[in-house]
Design a protein around this motif. Sequence first.
Motif, mmCIF file in Angstrom:
data_model
loop_
_atom_site.group_PDB
_atom_site.id
_atom_site.type_symbol
_atom_site.label_atom_id
_atom_site.label_comp_id
_atom_site.label_asym_id
_atom_site.label_seq_id
_atom_site.Cartn_x
_atom_site.Cartn_y
_atom_site.Cartn_z
ATOM 1 N N GLU A 187 0.819 -1.218 0.000
ATOM 2 C CA GLU A 187 0.000 0.000 0.000
ATOM 3 C C GLU A 187 0.854 1.270 0.000
ATOM 4 O OE1 GLU A 187 -2.776 -0.552 3.386
ATOM 5 O OE2 GLU A 187 -4.280 -0.112 1.866
ATOM 6 N N ALA A 191 0.070 4.760 -2.161
ATOM 7 C CA ALA A 191 -0.820 5.600 -1.355
ATOM 8 C C ALA A 191 -0.887 7.035 -1.883
ATOM 9 C CB ALA A 191 -0.367 5.585 0.110
ATOM 10 N N GLY A 195 -4.253 8.598 -3.425
ATOM 11 C CA GLY A 195 -4.906 9.706 -2.719
ATOM 12 C C GLY A 195 -5.120 10.894 -3.650
ATOM 13 N N PHE A 206 -12.681 5.512 -3.738
ATOM 14 C CA PHE A 206 -11.570 4.578 -3.904
ATOM 15 C C PHE A 206 -11.255 3.883 -2.586
ATOM 16 C CE2 PHE A 206 -10.979 7.664 -7.280
ATOM 17 C CZ PHE A 206 -10.661 6.871 -8.372
ATOM 18 N N ASP B 50 -16.241 3.757 6.240
ATOM 19 C CA ASP B 50 -15.075 4.638 6.404
ATOM 20 C C ASP B 50 -15.532 6.096 6.401
ATOM 21 O OD1 ASP B 50 -13.228 2.418 6.293
ATOM 22 O OD2 ASP B 50 -13.518 2.376 4.140
ATOM 23 N N THR B 78 -3.148 4.521 3.263
ATOM 24 C CA THR B 78 -3.874 5.149 2.155
ATOM 25 C C THR B 78 -4.926 6.148 2.640
ATOM 26 O OG1 THR B 78 -5.387 3.261 1.994
ATOM 27 C CG2 THR B 78 -3.441 3.236 0.565
ATOM 28 N N HIS B 79 -5.451 6.926 1.691
ATOM 29 C CA HIS B 79 -6.345 8.043 2.016
ATOM 30 C C HIS B 79 -7.611 7.589 2.737
ATOM 31 C CE1 HIS B 79 -8.042 6.260 -1.556
ATOM 32 N NE2 HIS B 79 -9.180 6.849 -1.258
ATOM 33 N N ASP B 80 -8.015 6.330 2.519
ATOM 34 C CA ASP B 80 -9.240 5.841 3.154
ATOM 35 C C ASP B 80 -8.977 5.272 4.553
ATOM 36 O OD1 ASP B 80 -7.810 3.764 1.946
ATOM 37 O OD2 ASP B 80 -9.576 2.575 1.495
ATOM 38 N N ASP B 81 -7.763 5.370 5.033
ATOM 39 C CA ASP B 81 -7.419 4.907 6.380
ATOM 40 C C ASP B 81 -7.559 6.067 7.357
ATOM 41 O OD1 ASP B 81 -6.695 2.124 5.978
ATOM 42 O OD2 ASP B 81 -5.068 2.901 4.741
#
Lengths: 258, 258
Positions: A187, A191, A195, A206, B50, B78-81
Amino acid sequence: MTDKSSPTAAVLLIGDEILSGRTRDINLQQIATYLAPLGIPVRESRTVPDIEDEIVEAVNQLRAKYTYVFTTGGIGPTHDDITADAIAKAFGVGISEHPEVTAMLAERYAAMGTEYTPARRRMARIPHGASVVANPVSGAPGFQTGNVFTLAGVPQVARAMLEDIGPRLETGAVVHKITIRGTGLREGDIAEPLGQLAKEMPQVSFGSYPWFRTVGDNGVHLVASTLHEELIEEVAAKLSAIIEQTGVRPERLEDANT
Amino acid sequence: MTDKSSPTAAVLLIGDEILSGRTRDINLQQIATYLAPLGIPVRESRTVPDIEDEIVEAVNQLRAKYTYVFTTGGIGPTHDDITADAIAKAFGVGISEHPEVTAMLAERYAAMGTEYTPARRRMARIPHGASVVANPVSGAPGFQTGNVFTLAGVPQVARAMLEDIGPRLETGAVVHKITIRGTGLREGDIAEPLGQLAKEMPQVSFGSYPWFRTVGDNGVHLVASTLHEELIEEVAAKLSAIIEQTGVRPERLEDANT
């Protein structure tokens, strides 16, 4: 990801056996995958024990917040099957044997040469005002109370009940999805561009889902979801390019609309 | 089933992929089976998307109600974390890179010849006042904020993190369990004597779990749970007798304390 006016759903799993770890739930997954092509996303799920007050509180919170609620479990003939009573309590209505259901069950058991005992009669009790959800697998029905659908916990029965519920649901805009797999991908290597892409395309959601079984059997699935089907190919190309930049070969997976 | 003073737990699963049906969760089951021998029953589980506000609300509701909360998912690069930020917000504290964690990750990536990018640095961000939960599988840690433990979503990583958490937990009275299987048994045939037994033995909790795969591959598991180990053999004999009365042969299963 969906319009404000789109229908939403919550899933309430009822049963000590899921919380104890005895049973690994599969009903959330099968309900979600049944609803996805209807444009009804599952927004929340809860699992509560076989305790009436906990069921009532969860039902009332969820039915106020989502278009539909699907419960599973606790509608059999044994003493720990308390879901029907809890649903009646949550809606503030009475509960008794439904004449048509009890006639149907009586006939079914007679045909099997099985006694229609008081315990089996319990399965004909549904909240007043509820409508019946057919159970073609084992007879004893589920039911619909307002926007709450009460299904069996046995997955094969729950799945069959969904077929009787589908036509009753208001459908929404279908979310289109694509998944690109990068085996060996990490990841951290994607990332930043991922993003960036998420910022550039706000109409697309996403997700990045790493897996790790053992060294060598690891990688990342990148998933894009959108109401705009016309963007899917562009998104697929961009995600593939992001993976390729790391030296990993992207693989596009067939997506079952989930 | 447990004393009022016994510790309890809730599990909060964070991630769109579980709600969409893409991923079938296994973390609830592995957390529950890890905690059971410690005498810490899981009393509730929730799955949320999320979305920060949803995570914050669920964390705050659950941490007020249960002794411990275990979250899984959303702590990658990543951005979704967004889990770490949501936990900080739920507790009303700041969040920044933890000096020891970022030093550890920098060293780990250097040893792998991998750049320690801004995305990877995100994994060193933990809420102020939180303590670190070791991740022996892939490095990036979980953390403990008050009574809330934040774990990775990848099951192998979440499982490894539990080992670092176990010694921190106040243990409770262990629940003893027994499972008796009746293949071909129907719940309606044992519901009355089972309900009667449940009334006679209020120190024991009885559950009845039917399965149905196909005709012939169906039956019922009867499960009894109690804090009173000395009752287990008596309960096993009584459940077996209830099954035998129907003409079905009872089978006692080995129980893995779940």
